[in-house]
Design a protein around this motif. Structure first.
Motif, PDB file in Angstrom:
ATOM      1  N   LEU A  47      52.943  22.547  10.191  1.00 10.45           N
ATOM      2  CA  LEU A  47      53.547  23.709  10.764  1.00 10.45           C
ATOM      3  C   LEU A  47      52.186  24.676  11.358  1.00 10.45           C
ATOM      4  N   GLU A  48      51.174  24.828  10.850  1.00 10.07           N
ATOM      5  CA  GLU A  48      49.981  25.401  11.228  1.00 10.07           C
ATOM      6  C   GLU A  48      49.111  24.816  12.060  1.00 10.07           C
ATOM      7  N   VAL A  49      48.480  23.935  11.712  1.00  5.69           N
ATOM      8  CA  VAL A  49      47.404  23.099  12.468  1.00  5.69           C
ATOM      9  C   VAL A  49      48.100  22.508  13.400  1.00  5.69           C
ATOM     10  N   GLY A  50      49.185  21.668  13.137  1.00  2.00           N
ATOM     11  CA  GLY A  50      49.839  20.801  14.380  1.00  2.00           C
ATOM     12  C   GLY A  50      50.739  21.735  15.115  1.00  2.00           C
ATOM     13  N   ARG A  51      51.187  22.867  14.802  1.00  2.00           N
ATOM     14  CA  ARG A  51      52.133  23.881  15.577  1.00  2.00           C
ATOM     15  C   ARG A  51      53.356  22.986  16.135  1.00  2.00           C
ATOM     16  N   LEU A  52      53.859  22.258  15.185  1.00  2.00           N
ATOM     17  CA  LEU A  52      54.952  21.428  15.393  1.00  2.00           C
ATOM     18  C   LEU A  52      56.190  22.377  16.019  1.00  2.00           C
ATOM     19  N   ARG A  53      56.829  21.649  17.005  1.00  2.00           N
ATOM     20  CA  ARG A  53      58.030  22.338  17.522  1.00  2.00           C
ATOM     21  C   ARG A  53      59.163  21.129  17.688  1.00  2.00           C
ATOM     22  N   GLU A  54      60.316  21.791  17.795  1.00  2.00           N
ATOM     23  CA  GLU A  54      61.362  20.928  17.673  1.00  2.00           C
ATOM     24  C   GLU A  54      61.565  19.982  18.728  1.00  2.00           C
ATOM     25  N   GLY A  55      62.065  18.661  18.590  1.00  2.00           N
ATOM     26  CA  GLY A  55      62.067  17.798  19.532  1.00  2.00           C
ATOM     27  C   GLY A  55      61.046  17.050  19.809  1.00  2.00           C
ATOM     28  N   GLU A  56      59.735  17.324  19.287  1.00  2.00           N
ATOM     29  CA  GLU A  56      58.626  16.696  19.593  1.00  2.00           C
ATOM     30  C   GLU A  56      58.555  15.220  18.850  1.00  2.00           C
ATOM     31  N   THR A  57      57.631  14.124  19.191  1.00  2.00           N
ATOM     32  CA  THR A  57      57.445  12.940  18.759  1.00  2.00           C
ATOM     33  C   THR A  57      56.259  13.147  17.895  1.00  2.00           C
ATOM     34  N   VAL A  58      56.494  12.824  16.513  1.00  2.00           N
ATOM     35  CA  VAL A  58      55.371  12.831  15.538  1.00  2.00           C
ATOM     36  C   VAL A  58      54.963  11.400  14.957  1.00  2.00           C
ATOM     37  N   VAL A  59      53.688  11.026  14.716  1.00  2.00           N
ATOM     38  CA  VAL A  59      53.133  10.009  14.289  1.00  2.00           C
ATOM     39  C   VAL A  59      52.484  10.222  12.933  1.00  2.00           C
ATOM     40  N   VAL A  60      52.628   9.520  11.843  1.00  2.00           N
ATOM     41  CA  VAL A  60      51.627   9.794  10.767  1.00  2.00           C
ATOM     42  C   VAL A  60      51.371   8.719  10.401  1.00  2.00           C
ATOM     43  N   PHE A 127      50.085  14.103  15.798  1.00  2.00           N
ATOM     44  CA  PHE A 127      49.445  12.785  14.886  1.00  2.00           C
ATOM     45  C   PHE A 127      48.751  13.352  13.721  1.00  2.00           C
ATOM     46  N   VAL A 128      49.423  13.320  12.471  1.00  2.00           N
ATOM     47  CA  VAL A 128      49.062  13.664  11.330  1.00  2.00           C
ATOM     48  C   VAL A 128      48.304  12.446  10.835  1.00  2.00           C
ATOM     49  N   ASP A 129      46.895  12.298  10.766  1.00  2.00           N
ATOM     50  CA  ASP A 129      46.097  11.378  10.353  1.00  2.00           C
ATOM     51  C   ASP A 129      45.638  11.486   9.068  1.00  2.00           C
ATOM     52  N   ASN A 130      45.854  10.353   8.128  1.00  2.00           N
ATOM     53  CA  ASN A 130      45.230  10.505   6.713  1.00  2.00           C
ATOM     54  C   ASN A 130      44.410   9.182   6.614  1.00  2.00           C
ATOM     55  N   VAL A 131      44.092   8.490   7.521  1.00  2.00           N
ATOM     56  CA  VAL A 131      43.431   7.096   7.473  1.00  2.00           C
ATOM     57  C   VAL A 131      42.153   7.136   8.403  1.00  2.00           C
ATOM     58  N   GLY A 132      42.196   7.344   9.796  1.00  2.00           N
ATOM     59  CA  GLY A 132      41.107   7.300  10.575  1.00  2.00           C
ATOM     60  C   GLY A 132      40.959   6.073  11.106  1.00  2.00           C
ATOM     61  N   GLY A 133      39.532   5.739  11.498  1.00  2.00           N
ATOM     62  CA  GLY A 133      39.247   4.232  12.045  1.00  2.00           C
ATOM     63  C   GLY A 133      39.845   3.856  13.108  1.00  2.00           C
ATOM     64  N   GLU A 134      40.260   2.687  12.992  1.00  2.00           N
ATOM     65  CA  GLU A 134      41.110   1.827  13.955  1.00  2.00           C
ATOM     66  C   GLU A 134      42.341   2.413  14.572  1.00  2.00           C
ATOM     67  N   ILE A 135      43.056   2.893  13.295  1.00  2.00           N
ATOM     68  CA  ILE A 135      44.574   3.579  13.640  1.00  2.00           C
ATOM     69  C   ILE A 135      44.226   4.764  14.678  1.00  2.00           C
ATOM     70  N   LEU A 136      42.934   5.847  14.114  1.00  2.00           N
ATOM     71  CA  LEU A 136      42.906   6.793  14.899  1.00  2.00           C
ATOM     72  C   LEU A 136      42.679   6.488  16.307  1.00  2.00           C
ATOM     73  N   ASP A 137      41.890   5.577  16.717  1.00  2.00           N
ATOM     74  CA  ASP A 137      41.660   5.055  18.039  1.00  2.00           C
ATOM     75  C   ASP A 137      42.787   4.653  18.568  1.00  2.00           C
ATOM     76  N   ALA A 138      43.762   3.804  17.975  1.00  2.00           N
ATOM     77  CA  ALA A 138      45.034   3.487  18.722  1.00  2.00           C
ATOM     78  C   ALA A 138      46.114   4.389  19.067  1.00  2.00           C
ATOM     79  N   VAL A 139      46.078   5.412  18.182  1.00  2.00           N
ATOM     80  CA  VAL A 139      46.914   6.648  18.438  1.00  2.00           C
ATOM     81  C   VAL A 139      46.258   7.444  19.463  1.00  2.00           C
ATOM     82  N   LEU A 140      45.025   7.613  19.678  1.00  2.00           N
ATOM     83  CA  LEU A 140      44.730   8.383  20.668  1.00  2.00           C
ATOM     84  C   LEU A 140      44.728   7.763  22.253  1.00  2.00           C
ATOM     85  N   SER A 141      45.069   6.479  22.123  1.00  2.00           N
ATOM     86  CA  SER A 141      45.565   6.029  23.523  1.00  2.00           C
ATOM     87  C   SER A 141      46.905   6.244  23.823  1.00  2.00           C
TER      88      SER A 141
END
Length: 241
Positions: A47-60, A127-141
């Motif tokens: 809600l603060e860092v991600g500034r979430l808005r209704e209707g958006e697509t969120v990946v965790v 994107f709320v990232d708790n993992v980093g590494g390859e998964i972060l790279d995949a979502v950045l694409s």
């Protein structure tokens, strides 16, 4: 009482950094999960860092853990589409069937970037990232324009011999996106307000707090910690003392 006392059976404190718990607000163990640092991290991260808005697509990522499971549920409460990334069919089944995620990606059995093309065809807004590494790279694409990446952890990197940074970071430029890390205590002055809202969702059944409790006390800690980093738990991992 609640506080960061380390792994021990007894602690002495002058009250600094200690929170008085309200057993009428929620079960006491919830202060280690949905009402504790995991839930607060998810709350302020979205809600603060991600500034979430209704209707958006969120990946965790780490979606079946304490922070990830709370983040996905909060995003659903805020009427967003939520895709969770987790390891194994049991975790993926749980976040969809029990927590209400719209889709799950099993990073152990699927290509994450390809699966995101199916489950987030319009791109990833938050994107709320708790993992980093390859998964972060995949979502950045797969970022939507103006996407926000919230760095709340890096489970894949904590025990790595060499820390891996994002190699796909130029996608931030193309998407006009931002990536920010934060520490939950930055918002300590607002914990009470956040806990009140989180507890309301718990009572209403809109927020599920699952706890994976291990027995054995302090002596079991050396075996419990690797379980956390290996992602062997579902929900908040708790060691009973």
């Amino acid at each position: 009482m609640y506080g960061g006392f380390g792994v021990q059976e007894f602690a002495c404190s002058d009250g600094t950094g200690v929170t008085r718990l309200d057993p009428l607000l929620a079960p006491l163990t919830a202060y280690l999960g949905a009402l504790g640092i995991p839930g607060l991290t998810a709350y302020f991260g979205l809600l603060e860092v991600g500034r979430l808005r209704e209707g958006e697509t969120v990946v965790v990522s780490g979606a079946a853990g304490g922070v990830g499971s709370a983040a996905g549920q909060i995003a659903k409460i805020k009427r967003c589409r939520v895709v969770g990334i987790a390891g194994g069919p049991d975790k993926c089944r749980w976040i969809v069937s029990d927590l209400g995620f719209d889709a799950a990606i099993d990073y152990k059995a699927q290509n994450v970037a390809a699966a995101l093309r199916e489950h987030a065809p319009g791109g990833v807004d938050v994107f709320v990232d708790n993992v980093g590494g390859e998964i972060l790279d995949a979502v950045l694409s797969r970022l939507a324009r103006g996407a926000r990446i919230v760095l709340s952890g890096g489970l894949s990197q904590y025990a790595a011999q060499q820390v891996r940074g994002p190699s796909n970071y130029l996608e931030l430029i193309a998407a006009r996106a931002s990536m920010a890390g934060f520490l939950t205590p930055d918002y300590a002055g607002r914990y009470a307000q956040a806990r009140t809202e989180l507890a309301g969702w718990l009572r209403e059944g809109r927020l599920v707090s699952r706890e994976d409790t291990l027995q054995g006390g302090v002596r079991a800690f050396p075996d419990a910690l690797p379980k956390l980093f290996a992602g062997q738990n579902i929900g908040k991992l708790i060691l009973a003392v």
